[in-house]
Motif scaffolding. Structure first.
Motif, PDB file in Angstrom:
ATOM      1  N   LEU A 181       0.877  -1.160   0.000  1.00 54.93           N
ATOM      2  CA  LEU A 181       0.000   0.000   0.000  1.00 54.93           C
ATOM      3  C   LEU A 181       0.919   1.214   0.000  1.00 54.93           C
ATOM      4  CD1 LEU A 181      -2.792  -0.965   2.571  1.00 54.93           C
ATOM      5  CD2 LEU A 181      -2.924  -0.987   0.075  1.00 54.93           C
ATOM      6  N   LEU A 182       0.967   1.900  -1.116  1.00 53.47           N
ATOM      7  CA  LEU A 182       1.888   3.018  -1.320  1.00 53.47           C
ATOM      8  C   LEU A 182       1.305   4.271  -0.681  1.00 53.47           C
ATOM      9  CD1 LEU A 182       4.585   3.455  -2.819  1.00 53.47           C
ATOM     10  CD2 LEU A 182       3.246   4.125  -4.823  1.00 53.47           C
ATOM     11  N   GLU A 183       2.026   4.874   0.250  1.00 52.58           N
ATOM     12  CA  GLU A 183       1.538   6.043   0.983  1.00 52.58           C
ATOM     13  C   GLU A 183       1.853   7.317   0.194  1.00 52.58           C
ATOM     14  OE1 GLU A 183       3.246   5.960   4.857  1.00 52.58           O
ATOM     15  OE2 GLU A 183       2.301   4.065   5.428  1.00 52.58           O
ATOM     16  N   ILE A 184       0.809   7.902  -0.416  1.00 51.86           N
ATOM     17  CA  ILE A 184       0.982   9.106  -1.221  1.00 51.86           C
ATOM     18  C   ILE A 184       0.412  10.294  -0.450  1.00 51.86           C
ATOM     19  CG2 ILE A 184       0.493  10.202  -3.430  1.00 51.86           C
ATOM     20  CD1 ILE A 184       0.106   7.417  -4.609  1.00 51.86           C
ATOM     21  N   PRO A 185       1.220  11.310  -0.155  1.00 57.31           N
ATOM     22  CA  PRO A 185       0.730  12.464   0.617  1.00 57.31           C
ATOM     23  C   PRO A 185      -0.386  13.204  -0.106  1.00 57.31           C
ATOM     24  CG  PRO A 185       3.140  12.443   0.505  1.00 57.31           C
ATOM     25  CD  PRO A 185       2.650  11.420  -0.475  1.00 57.31           C
ATOM     26  N   ALA A 186      -1.238  13.868   0.666  1.00 57.17           N
ATOM     27  CA  ALA A 186      -2.390  14.577   0.105  1.00 57.17           C
ATOM     28  C   ALA A 186      -1.974  15.618  -0.921  1.00 57.17           C
ATOM     29  CB  ALA A 186      -3.187  15.233   1.232  1.00 57.17           C
ATOM     30  N   GLU A 187      -0.871  16.320  -0.662  1.00 59.33           N
ATOM     31  CA  GLU A 187      -0.475  17.430  -1.527  1.00 59.33           C
ATOM     32  C   GLU A 187       0.238  16.991  -2.801  1.00 59.33           C
ATOM     33  OE1 GLU A 187       2.861  16.631   1.413  1.00 59.33           O
ATOM     34  OE2 GLU A 187       0.657  16.741   1.443  1.00 59.33           O
ATOM     35  N   ALA A 188       0.553  15.689  -2.908  1.00 60.61           N
ATOM     36  CA  ALA A 188       1.324  15.224  -4.063  1.00 60.61           C
ATOM     37  C   ALA A 188       0.478  15.250  -5.329  1.00 60.61           C
ATOM     38  CB  ALA A 188       1.854  13.823  -3.803  1.00 60.61           C
ATOM     39  N   GLY A 189       1.065  15.782  -6.409  1.00 60.14           N
ATOM     40  CA  GLY A 189       0.439  15.713  -7.722  1.00 60.14           C
ATOM     41  C   GLY A 189       1.098  14.616  -8.531  1.00 60.14           C
ATOM     42  N   ASN A 190       1.367  14.881  -9.801  1.00 61.20           N
ATOM     43  CA  ASN A 190       2.045  13.882 -10.628  1.00 61.20           C
ATOM     44  C   ASN A 190       3.424  13.579 -10.051  1.00 61.20           C
ATOM     45  OD1 ASN A 190      -0.123  13.839 -12.365  1.00 61.20           O
ATOM     46  ND2 ASN A 190       0.738  15.386 -13.728  1.00 61.20           N
ATOM     47  N   LEU A 191       3.761  12.296  -9.987  1.00 60.60           N
ATOM     48  CA  LEU A 191       5.020  11.857  -9.397  1.00 60.60           C
ATOM     49  C   LEU A 191       5.869  11.163 -10.449  1.00 60.60           C
ATOM     50  CD1 LEU A 191       3.591  10.411  -6.058  1.00 60.60           C
ATOM     51  CD2 LEU A 191       4.763  12.593  -6.363  1.00 60.60           C
ATOM     52  N   ALA A 192       7.139  11.539 -10.516  1.00 62.56           N
ATOM     53  CA  ALA A 192       8.034  10.973 -11.516  1.00 62.56           C
ATOM     54  C   ALA A 192       8.599   9.644 -11.055  1.00 62.56           C
ATOM     55  CB  ALA A 192       9.170  11.958 -11.792  1.00 62.56           C
ATOM     56  N   ALA A 193       8.968   8.803 -12.022  1.00 59.64           N
ATOM     57  CA  ALA A 193       9.658   7.552 -11.702  1.00 59.64           C
ATOM     58  C   ALA A 193      10.889   7.865 -10.862  1.00 59.64           C
ATOM     59  CB  ALA A 193      10.047   6.833 -12.976  1.00 59.64           C
ATOM     60  N   GLY A 194      11.139   7.038  -9.861  1.00 62.41           N
ATOM     61  CA  GLY A 194      12.266   7.258  -8.966  1.00 62.41           C
ATOM     62  C   GLY A 194      11.915   7.991  -7.695  1.00 62.41           C
ATOM     63  N   THR A 195      10.718   8.592  -7.623  1.00 66.04           N
ATOM     64  CA  THR A 195      10.299   9.289  -6.403  1.00 66.04           C
ATOM     65  C   THR A 195      10.263   8.312  -5.231  1.00 66.04           C
ATOM     66  OG1 THR A 195       8.966  10.856  -7.665  1.00 66.04           O
ATOM     67  CG2 THR A 195       8.462  10.636  -5.319  1.00 66.04           C
ATOM     68  N   GLU A 196      10.842   8.735  -4.123  1.00 68.67           N
ATOM     69  CA  GLU A 196      10.874   7.876  -2.932  1.00 68.67           C
ATOM     70  C   GLU A 196       9.628   8.102  -2.080  1.00 68.67           C
ATOM     71  OE1 GLU A 196      14.421   6.574  -0.098  1.00 68.67           O
ATOM     72  OE2 GLU A 196      13.651   8.553   0.475  1.00 68.67           O
ATOM     73  N   LEU A 197       8.984   7.000  -1.683  1.00 63.36           N
ATOM     74  CA  LEU A 197       7.772   7.058  -0.870  1.00 63.36           C
ATOM     75  C   LEU A 197       7.817   5.946   0.182  1.00 63.36           C
ATOM     76  CD1 LEU A 197       5.101   7.462  -3.694  1.00 63.36           C
ATOM     77  CD2 LEU A 197       5.765   9.245  -2.066  1.00 63.36           C
ATOM     78  N   TRP A 198       7.064   6.159   1.245  1.00 61.70           N
ATOM     79  CA  TRP A 198       6.849   5.078   2.193  1.00 61.70           C
ATOM     80  C   TRP A 198       5.765   4.140   1.654  1.00 61.70           C
ATOM     81  CZ3 TRP A 198       9.685   3.682   6.225  1.00 61.70           C
ATOM     82  CH2 TRP A 198      10.523   4.629   6.828  1.00 61.70           C
ATOM     83  N   ALA A 199       5.875   2.874   2.017  1.00 66.13           N
ATOM     84  CA  ALA A 199       4.858   1.890   1.623  1.00 66.13           C
ATOM     85  C   ALA A 199       4.640   0.910   2.757  1.00 66.13           C
ATOM     86  CB  ALA A 199       5.273   1.155   0.345  1.00 66.13           C
ATOM     87  N   GLN A 200       3.436   0.379   2.833  1.00 72.39           N
ATOM     88  CA  GLN A 200       3.109  -0.650   3.820  1.00 72.39           C
ATOM     89  C   GLN A 200       3.154  -2.016   3.136  1.00 72.39           C
ATOM     90  OE1 GLN A 200      -0.630   0.286   5.723  1.00 72.39           O
ATOM     91  NE2 GLN A 200      -0.180   2.483   5.741  1.00 72.39           N
ATOM     92  N   LEU A 201       3.850  -2.951   3.779  1.00 67.83           N
ATOM     93  CA  LEU A 201       4.042  -4.271   3.204  1.00 67.83           C
ATOM     94  C   LEU A 201       2.849  -5.161   3.527  1.00 67.83           C
ATOM     95  CD1 LEU A 201       6.103  -6.055   1.667  1.00 67.83           C
ATOM     96  CD2 LEU A 201       6.997  -6.733   3.900  1.00 67.83           C
ATOM     97  N   LEU A 202       2.218  -5.703   2.488  1.00 65.94           N
ATOM     98  CA  LEU A 202       1.006  -6.502   2.671  1.00 65.94           C
ATOM     99  C   LEU A 202       1.299  -7.971   2.956  1.00 65.94           C
ATOM    100  CD1 LEU A 202      -1.266  -5.028  -0.142  1.00 65.94           C
ATOM    101  CD2 LEU A 202      -1.557  -4.756   2.314  1.00 65.94           C
ATOM    102  N   ARG A 203       2.467  -8.440   2.618  1.00 64.71           N
ATOM    103  CA  ARG A 203       2.778  -9.843   2.830  1.00 64.71           C
ATOM    104  C   ARG A 203       3.069 -10.091   4.304  1.00 64.71           C
ATOM    105  NH1 ARG A 203       0.542 -11.665  -1.684  1.00 64.71           N
ATOM    106  NH2 ARG A 203       1.382 -10.644  -3.520  1.00 64.71           N
ATOM    107  N   LEU A 204       2.426 -11.093   4.887  1.00 67.90           N
ATOM    108  CA  LEU A 204       2.561 -11.367   6.305  1.00 67.90           C
ATOM    109  C   LEU A 204       3.745 -12.294   6.570  1.00 67.90           C
ATOM    110  CD1 LEU A 204      -1.177 -11.872   7.266  1.00 67.90           C
ATOM    111  CD2 LEU A 204       0.224  -9.837   7.574  1.00 67.90           C
ATOM    112  N   PRO A 205       4.359 -12.214   7.775  1.00 68.50           N
ATOM    113  CA  PRO A 205       5.509 -13.070   8.097  1.00 68.50           C
ATOM    114  C   PRO A 205       5.096 -14.531   8.251  1.00 68.50           C
ATOM    115  CG  PRO A 205       4.819 -11.806  10.013  1.00 68.50           C
ATOM    116  CD  PRO A 205       4.024 -11.288   8.855  1.00 68.50           C
ATOM    117  N   ILE A 206       6.068 -15.408   8.101  1.00 67.60           N
ATOM    118  CA  ILE A 206       5.808 -16.844   8.212  1.00 67.60           C
ATOM    119  C   ILE A 206       6.014 -17.343   9.638  1.00 67.60           C
ATOM    120  CG2 ILE A 206       6.629 -19.129   7.480  1.00 67.60           C
ATOM    121  CD1 ILE A 206       7.297 -17.876   4.767  1.00 67.60           C
ATOM    122  N   LEU A 207       7.122 -16.989  10.248  1.00 67.15           N
ATOM    123  CA  LEU A 207       7.435 -17.511  11.580  1.00 67.15           C
ATOM    124  C   LEU A 207       6.856 -16.635  12.686  1.00 67.15           C
ATOM    125  CD1 LEU A 207      11.131 -18.654  11.094  1.00 67.15           C
ATOM    126  CD2 LEU A 207       9.069 -20.045  11.055  1.00 67.15           C
TER     127      LEU A 207
END
Length: 418
Positions: A392-418
């Protein structure tokens, strides 16, 4: 209050920020009382109700880490030194004698060291000159190759604290320390209410304008993946009388009431008014995309979560707000989806507005950089945007068009095994 009259609007026009909504919900909840003792085989994913202690030291005896020969020597043996073979120790069949200087026994991995034993020589270092005579043929290092009697746990040591979510490694360690059953906290009983005149069960013929009902399947499967079962699932038309009765019955038999659909401001959206009549609506609307039409409150003193009707928005708000609440009710430490920094794999066109949780695939670039690829429509009605999503890519409210390479926070959806 009549269900035809909407509740007063003390809520922010744009909705609450996600973090504020989560804080308000968690502050309003307390863990459910009670516990139950279950066999270890039945507690994976459950939450411990009390600390688990080791009754005795584990393994409880000094054991060999290698296949080889146990000696009385405490120091490093010299090359060419010899010993007389006097016995054998194997797992479950220890050598019963006392090992003296100049003596050795054959010992297998995991077998107990006898009294007087201070070192194990790995078998590849030792030459057998006669059936009962050993000689050190290769230099031995300082490692004695002995596992301490309390290597895994000492007597009385806490193996697991109360409030811990039990994973695979937890169960294995508890079993290795002789724990056969555990007291665990009750799981919240969840009542799920899906509303809509247009809904038809999957596999049935549908009339013009109708859709196959998927939110029930989506949410029940999502909750199961997170470790929670749905105790009762109801699908009702947009009829205030039927919905009121369903809410009353679900609140009577469950610890949490969750609805999807009917929580917005349309002509057939009865849910908020009914919840206000039967309890309270603490807040409505999130400053979030997708997921704005979300309601939180109580139905007859049961926590109520009014999820949006669009399936992607329902899934995302369930992850962000319902899941932490279920953890609090179960008495567990609140754990959200882990976050990591990624770079956009391609340009992303959007307009500023609300903070957005965009669905993306995780890729690894040639240089090892973590990349997020957003593909296809991000419409909250399109279940395809969830299919195969890693982030789940966290895109700030004020962000408009974003270029390739832009750094963003993301939430990882895959759960751990152990």
């Amino acid at each position: 209050m009549s269900p035809s009259s909407a509740p007063a609007e003390p809520f922010p026009a744009e909705g609450l920020p996600l973090e504020e909504a989560r804080r308000l919900i968690l502050e309003a909840l307390q863990p459910l009382g009670g516990s139950e003792n279950l066999p270890l085989a039945e507690v994976l994913g459950r939450v411990s109700a009390e600390p688990a202690l080791a009754r005795e030291a584990v393994p409880g005896f000094r054991a060999s880490i290698m296949d080889g020969y146990a000696l009385a020597d405490a120091g490093v043996p010299e090359l060419g030194q010899s010993w007389r073979l006097v016995g054998r120790s194997a797992p479950g069949a220890p050598y019963e004698g006392v090992l003296a200087a100049g003596e050795a026994i054959r010992i297998l991995t995991g077998a107990p060291l006898p009294e007087g034993g201070n070192r194990v020589l790995p078998q590849e270092l030792v030459e057998r000159e006669e059936s009962s005579l050993l000689r050190l043929g290769r230099p031995a290092g300082p490692n004695p190759w002995i596992r301490a009697a309390d290597e895994e746990a000492s007597a009385g040591q806490e193996l697991l604290a109360a409030g811990e979510r039990l994973g695979v490694a937890d169960l294995a360690r508890l079993a290795s320390c002789g724990v056969g059953e555990l007291a665990v906290r009750p799981r919240p009983r969840i009542g799920l209410l899906i509303s809509g005149d247009e809904l038809v069960a999957p596999g049935k013929l549908r009339a013009p304008g109708c859709i196959w009902e998927s939110n029930g399947t989506l949410l029940e499967a999502l909750l199961a993946r997170l470790g929670y079962g749905v105790s009762e699932r109801r699908v009702e038309a947009d009829d205030p009388g039927a919905l009121r009765q369903a809410l009353i019955e679900l609140a009577a038999g469950c610890d949490v009431v969750v609805s999807t659909g009917g929580v917005s401001a349309g002509d057939s959206d009865w849910m908020r008014a009914l919840v206000a009549e039967l309890g309270e609506v603490a807040f409505w609307k999130l400053f979030l995309k997708p997921g704005r039409p979300f309601a939180w409150g109580r139905v007859q003193d049961r926590p109520f979560f009014g999820l949006p009707g669009n399936p992607v928005a329902a899934a995302i708000t369930a992850l962000q707000l319902l899941w932490p609440a279920l953890q609090r009710l179960e008495g567990a430490e609140i754990k959200l989806l882990p976050r990591l920094k990624v770079h956009l794999a391609a340009d992303l066109n959007r307009g500023p507005g609300r903070p957005e949780l965009a669905r993306a695939r995780l890729q690894v670039g040639a240089d090892g950089a973590l990349l997020a690829l957003v593909e296809g429509s991000q419409a909250s009605s399109r279940l395809g945007s969830l299919q195969g999503a890693d982030l789940l890519l966290e895109i700030p409210a004020e962000a408009g068009n974003l270029a390739a390479g832009t750094e963003l926070w993301a939430q990882l959806l895959r759960l751990p095994i152990l």
